[in-house]
Structures are given as C-alpha cells and as structure tokens.
Scaffold this motif. Structure first.
Motif, PDB file in Angstrom:
ATOM      1  N   LYS A 136       0.805  -1.225   0.000  1.00  0.00           N
ATOM      2  CA  LYS A 136       0.000   0.000   0.000  1.00  0.00           C
ATOM      3  C   LYS A 136       0.837   1.273   0.000  1.00  0.00           C
ATOM      4  O   LYS A 136       0.314   2.345  -0.278  1.00  0.00           O
ATOM      5  CB  LYS A 136      -0.910   0.026   1.237  1.00  0.00           C
ATOM      6  CG  LYS A 136      -1.972  -1.043   1.242  1.00  0.00           C
ATOM      7  CD  LYS A 136      -2.797  -0.942   2.515  1.00  0.00           C
ATOM      8  CE  LYS A 136      -2.959  -2.339   3.077  1.00  0.00           C
ATOM      9  NZ  LYS A 136      -3.234  -2.377   4.484  1.00  0.00           N
ATOM     10  N   ALA A 137       2.121   1.179   0.335  1.00  0.00           N
ATOM     11  CA  ALA A 137       2.971   2.372   0.435  1.00  0.00           C
ATOM     12  C   ALA A 137       4.308   2.117  -0.249  1.00  0.00           C
ATOM     13  O   ALA A 137       4.613   0.992  -0.650  1.00  0.00           O
ATOM     14  CB  ALA A 137       3.170   2.736   1.907  1.00  0.00           C
ATOM     15  N   GLY A 138       5.110   3.171  -0.343  1.00  0.00           N
ATOM     16  CA  GLY A 138       6.431   3.076  -0.970  1.00  0.00           C
ATOM     17  C   GLY A 138       7.392   2.237  -0.137  1.00  0.00           C
ATOM     18  O   GLY A 138       7.287   2.181   1.092  1.00  0.00           O
ATOM     19  N   ILE A 139       8.343   1.585  -0.815  1.00  0.00           N
ATOM     20  CA  ILE A 139       9.367   0.765  -0.173  1.00  0.00           C
ATOM     21  C   ILE A 139      10.723   1.349  -0.559  1.00  0.00           C
ATOM     22  O   ILE A 139      11.032   1.477  -1.746  1.00  0.00           O
ATOM     23  CB  ILE A 139       9.285  -0.700  -0.642  1.00  0.00           C
ATOM     24  CG1 ILE A 139       7.928  -1.305  -0.288  1.00  0.00           C
ATOM     25  CG2 ILE A 139      10.430  -1.525  -0.044  1.00  0.00           C
ATOM     26  CD1 ILE A 139       7.651  -2.635  -0.966  1.00  0.00           C
TER      27      ILE A 139
ATOM     28  N   PRO B 196       4.095   2.333  -4.744  1.00  0.00           N
ATOM     29  CA  PRO B 196       3.100   1.265  -4.900  1.00  0.00           C
ATOM     30  C   PRO B 196       2.705   1.088  -6.373  1.00  0.00           C
ATOM     31  O   PRO B 196       2.556   2.066  -7.098  1.00  0.00           O
ATOM     32  CB  PRO B 196       1.906   1.745  -4.077  1.00  0.00           C
ATOM     33  CG  PRO B 196       2.455   2.780  -3.154  1.00  0.00           C
ATOM     34  CD  PRO B 196       3.644   3.380  -3.839  1.00  0.00           C
ATOM     35  N   GLY B 197       2.589  -0.159  -6.792  1.00  0.00           N
ATOM     36  CA  GLY B 197       2.186  -0.463  -8.157  1.00  0.00           C
ATOM     37  C   GLY B 197       3.308  -0.353  -9.178  1.00  0.00           C
ATOM     38  O   GLY B 197       3.083  -0.576 -10.359  1.00  0.00           O
ATOM     39  N   LYS B 198       4.509  -0.013  -8.734  1.00  0.00           N
ATOM     40  CA  LYS B 198       5.647   0.145  -9.646  1.00  0.00           C
ATOM     41  C   LYS B 198       6.607  -1.037  -9.505  1.00  0.00           C
ATOM     42  O   LYS B 198       6.501  -1.856  -8.594  1.00  0.00           O
ATOM     43  CB  LYS B 198       6.397   1.446  -9.350  1.00  0.00           C
ATOM     44  CG  LYS B 198       5.556   2.689  -9.458  1.00  0.00           C
ATOM     45  CD  LYS B 198       5.169   2.981 -10.882  1.00  0.00           C
ATOM     46  CE  LYS B 198       4.388   4.285 -10.964  1.00  0.00           C
ATOM     47  NZ  LYS B 198       3.982   4.590 -12.314  1.00  0.00           N
ATOM     48  N   GLN B 199       7.572  -1.104 -10.418  1.00  0.00           N
ATOM     49  CA  GLN B 199       8.586  -2.156 -10.392  1.00  0.00           C
ATOM     50  C   GLN B 199       9.927  -1.573 -10.820  1.00  0.00           C
ATOM     51  O   GLN B 199       9.986  -0.541 -11.476  1.00  0.00           O
ATOM     52  CB  GLN B 199       8.192  -3.319 -11.296  1.00  0.00           C
ATOM     53  CG  GLN B 199       8.081  -2.955 -12.767  1.00  0.00           C
ATOM     54  CD  GLN B 199       7.569  -4.109 -13.602  1.00  0.00           C
ATOM     55  OE1 GLN B 199       6.728  -4.874 -13.175  1.00  0.00           O
ATOM     56  NE2 GLN B 199       8.084  -4.220 -14.816  1.00  0.00           N
ATOM     57  N   VAL B 200      11.017  -2.254 -10.405  1.00  0.00           N
ATOM     58  CA  VAL B 200      12.359  -1.812 -10.774  1.00  0.00           C
ATOM     59  C   VAL B 200      13.264  -3.031 -10.885  1.00  0.00           C
ATOM     60  O   VAL B 200      13.126  -3.990 -10.121  1.00  0.00           O
ATOM     61  CB  VAL B 200      12.919  -0.792  -9.731  1.00  0.00           C
ATOM     62  CG1 VAL B 200      13.090  -1.422  -8.367  1.00  0.00           C
ATOM     63  CG2 VAL B 200      14.225  -0.165 -10.220  1.00  0.00           C
ATOM     64  N   HIS B 201      14.173  -3.019 -11.860  1.00  0.00           N
ATOM     65  CA  HIS B 201      15.210  -4.036 -11.964  1.00  0.00           C
ATOM     66  C   HIS B 201      16.359  -3.607 -11.065  1.00  0.00           C
ATOM     67  O   HIS B 201      16.858  -2.484 -11.187  1.00  0.00           O
ATOM     68  CB  HIS B 201      15.717  -4.171 -13.402  1.00  0.00           C
ATOM     69  CG  HIS B 201      14.779  -4.898 -14.299  1.00  0.00           C
ATOM     70  ND1 HIS B 201      13.884  -4.244 -15.104  1.00  0.00           N
ATOM     71  CD2 HIS B 201      14.587  -6.222 -14.501  1.00  0.00           C
ATOM     72  CE1 HIS B 201      13.181  -5.144 -15.784  1.00  0.00           C
ATOM     73  NE2 HIS B 201      13.587  -6.352 -15.431  1.00  0.00           N
TER      74      HIS B 201
END
Length: 122
Positions: free
Chosen positions: A15-18, A46-51
């Motif tokens: 639900k929140a940023g990591i 939230p809802g994003k992705q990163v390599h």
C-alpha cells in the motif's frame, strides 16, 4: 531484462512506498536500479517495479524499509548443493522469523535473475 548480469525485478504490490538501499555490511557495493549505478537508495512506489542489480556480481545485500521497519536481505545464487540447478534466490533474510510488515514471493528464478513481489502481510 536489464542490461547487467544479475537482476532482481522487484514489484511493489504493498500500500505504500518501499525504500531499497544497500545493506551496510556491503560497504563498497553499489546497487543498480534500471541500469543506473548508485550508492543512493531508491524509493519504489506502490504499483511500480524496478530491476535491481549490484556491482558484486551474483550477490547483493539490500535493506528494504517499509513503515519504519527495516528488513535486511541477501539475494544471490543459492550456495546449497541441494538446489540443482542453482538459482538466484534469497540467501539470508533477517525477517524470516515472520516479523515485519512485508511478505514476498519469488518467481521466474534462473541462475542470474528472479522476480520478487512484495505485499503487505495484512
């Protein structure tokens, strides 16, 4: 797939940023976020992705901070001979006692990559 050898695709379904940062025990390691090498942390919304990769080859120490709770993890090639073939995995996890607000699932594990999806436990 990212353009460096080792890569973990981290997906935030919480639900929140990591905040993703270097583990302080890996003092000279740099992390690579979507191809950009840095000593600075990365905020995964939230809802994003990163390599994520590292300058340590097939090993990286990361600290995930969520809701003020730090979770130190080492990710890399599993050194156990029981894993055949060896795959990229969580080698050690300080949250393996069940503490902390995040749960994770691993998918698509190969010798130099995997997908890690993070979620709220509740």
């Amino acid at each position: 797939m990212a353009d460096f050898k080792n890569t973990v695709l981290i997906i935030n379904k919480a639900k929140a940023g990591i905040k993703i940062d270097r583990d302080s025990n890996f003092d000279d390691m740099k992390l690579i976020f979507d191809g950009k090498t840095t000593m600075d942390p990365y905020m995964l919304e939230p809802g994003k992705q990163v390599h994520v990769g590292s300058t340590y080859g097939n090993d990286m120490g990361v600290c995930l901070t969520y809701s003020g709770n730090d979770r130190y993890m080492e990710l890399g090639i599993d050194p156990e001979p029981s894993t055949n073939p060896t795959v990229f995995s969580v080698i050690s996890d300080s949250g393996d006692d069940g503490s902390g607000p995040l749960a994770y699932a691993l998918q698509d594990q190969t010798p130099d990559s995997m997908t890690m999806t993070l979620r709220d436990k509740d």
